[in-house]
Scaffold this motif. Structure first.
Motif, PDB file in Angstrom:
ATOM      1  N   THR A   1      10.058   4.545  -7.765  1.00  0.00           N
ATOM      2  CA  THR A   1      10.285   5.117  -6.440  1.00  0.00           C
ATOM      3  C   THR A   1       8.931   5.290  -5.773  1.00  0.00           C
ATOM      4  O   THR A   1       8.017   5.908  -6.329  1.00  0.00           O
ATOM      5  CB  THR A   1      10.992   6.479  -6.544  1.00  0.00           C
ATOM      6  N   LEU A   2       8.811   4.715  -4.567  1.00  0.00           N
ATOM      7  CA  LEU A   2       7.568   4.796  -3.809  1.00  0.00           C
ATOM      8  C   LEU A   2       7.509   6.107  -3.027  1.00  0.00           C
ATOM      9  O   LEU A   2       8.520   6.774  -2.828  1.00  0.00           O
ATOM     10  CB  LEU A   2       7.454   3.612  -2.847  1.00  0.00           C
ATOM     11  N   SER A   3       6.307   6.436  -2.548  1.00  0.00           N
ATOM     12  CA  SER A   3       6.108   7.678  -1.803  1.00  0.00           C
ATOM     13  C   SER A   3       6.915   7.709  -0.507  1.00  0.00           C
ATOM     14  O   SER A   3       7.241   8.783  -0.006  1.00  0.00           O
ATOM     15  CB  SER A   3       4.626   7.885  -1.507  1.00  0.00           C
ATOM     16  N   ASP A   4       7.288   6.542   0.034  1.00  0.00           N
ATOM     17  CA  ASP A   4       8.095   6.513   1.260  1.00  0.00           C
ATOM     18  C   ASP A   4       9.592   6.561   0.968  1.00  0.00           C
ATOM     19  O   ASP A   4      10.417   6.424   1.869  1.00  0.00           O
ATOM     20  CB  ASP A   4       7.748   5.295   2.115  1.00  0.00           C
ATOM     21  N   GLY A   5       9.960   6.730  -0.321  1.00  0.00           N
ATOM     22  CA  GLY A   5      11.367   6.853  -0.703  1.00  0.00           C
ATOM     23  C   GLY A   5      12.016   5.561  -1.159  1.00  0.00           C
ATOM     24  O   GLY A   5      13.108   5.593  -1.730  1.00  0.00           O
ATOM     25  N   ARG A   6      11.374   4.421  -0.924  1.00  0.00           N
ATOM     26  CA  ARG A   6      11.958   3.148  -1.363  1.00  0.00           C
ATOM     27  C   ARG A   6      12.008   3.075  -2.879  1.00  0.00           C
ATOM     28  O   ARG A   6      11.100   3.540  -3.566  1.00  0.00           O
ATOM     29  CB  ARG A   6      11.133   1.957  -0.866  1.00  0.00           C
TER      30      ARG A   6
ATOM     31  N   GLN B   1       0.867  -1.171   0.000  1.00  0.00           N
ATOM     32  CA  GLN B   1       0.000   0.000   0.000  1.00  0.00           C
ATOM     33  C   GLN B   1       0.904   1.222   0.000  1.00  0.00           C
ATOM     34  O   GLN B   1       1.541   1.555   0.998  1.00  0.00           O
ATOM     35  CB  GLN B   1      -0.927   0.015   1.209  1.00  0.00           C
ATOM     36  N   ALA B   2       0.969   1.865  -1.164  1.00  0.00           N
ATOM     37  CA  ALA B   2       1.849   3.022  -1.347  1.00  0.00           C
ATOM     38  C   ALA B   2       1.428   3.745  -2.606  1.00  0.00           C
ATOM     39  O   ALA B   2       0.618   3.253  -3.388  1.00  0.00           O
ATOM     40  CB  ALA B   2       3.308   2.566  -1.461  1.00  0.00           C
ATOM     41  N   ASN B   3       2.009   4.895  -2.804  1.00  0.00           N
ATOM     42  CA  ASN B   3       1.854   5.639  -4.049  1.00  0.00           C
ATOM     43  C   ASN B   3       3.207   5.653  -4.750  1.00  0.00           C
ATOM     44  O   ASN B   3       4.240   5.467  -4.119  1.00  0.00           O
ATOM     45  CB  ASN B   3       1.374   7.064  -3.785  1.00  0.00           C
TER      46      ASN B   3
ATOM     47  N   ASN C   1       6.010   7.770  -6.745  1.00  0.00           N
ATOM     48  CA  ASN C   1       6.485   9.133  -6.971  1.00  0.00           C
ATOM     49  C   ASN C   1       7.157   9.290  -8.318  1.00  0.00           C
ATOM     50  O   ASN C   1       7.163  10.370  -8.885  1.00  0.00           O
ATOM     51  CB  ASN C   1       7.461   9.572  -5.875  1.00  0.00           C
TER      52      ASN C   1
END
Length: 178
Positions: A156-161, A144-146, A148
């Motif tokens: 690149t995920l919204s949490d920086g991963r 569960q992510a957005n 970027n």
């Protein structure tokens, strides 16, 4: 008996030799929709959309190409894992290569990335069933992510991963054609 009107000749988008005429009095042209990128950088350049038959063919060809590339002797384990990692963005309603690539199938990972709920437009029972089936597959993960940013070698995920991958399928929704 068909009344006289204007005639529109149509051609199939799948079989160009298939043509037919339609008689009409008034014609409304709907320009359709395109896949919405939500302004995420790199989606148009690096992701595959899943809207039309041609999109499904392009995705299939990319998967097969990535498996073939993973067979090259100069590929590292890390390169193979990236090539065989498939990221699917969007959990709305949207082939088996295991017999051809027996060793490489162990490296396959499918990440389904959904910002809200899987099958969000459907009832909760169906949503729960879909999540249960996804989580039951050992080579599939639900995040569960957005997103970027989408790049040629990952997202690149919204949490920086950063998730390195060989294929991004963008199946998030539609936007009007401009």
């Amino acid at each position: 008996m068909v009344s006289a009107g204007e005639i529109l000749t149509c051609q199939s988008a799948v079989d160009y030799s298939s043509r037919y005429d339609l008689i009409y009095d008034k014609l409304v042209i709907g320009v359709g929709a395109i896949s919405s990128t939500f302004g995420v950088p790199g989606v148009s350049e690096h992701a595959f959309f899943l809207k039309e038959v041609a999109d499904a063919r392009a995705i299939r060809n990319c998967i097969l190409s990535n498996f073939e590339l993973a067979l090259h002797p100069n590929m590292t384990e890390q390169d193979k894992r990236r090539l065989l990692h498939i990221v699917i963005v969007g959990g709305g309603p949207t082939g088996d290569v295991s017999r051809l690539y027996k060793e490489e199938q162990k490296l396959v990972l499918v990440s389904l990335i959904e910002g809200r709920k899987v099958l969000g437009a459907f009832n909760q029972k169906l949503q729960q069933y879909a999540v249960k089936k996804i989580k039951a597959r050992k080579q599939m993960e639900l995040l569960q992510a957005n997103i970027n940013k989408v790049e040629a070698d990952g997202v690149t995920l919204s949490d920086g991963r950063f998730l390195p991958c060989g294929l991004v399928v963008w199946s998030t929704g539609l936007a009007p054609r401009i």
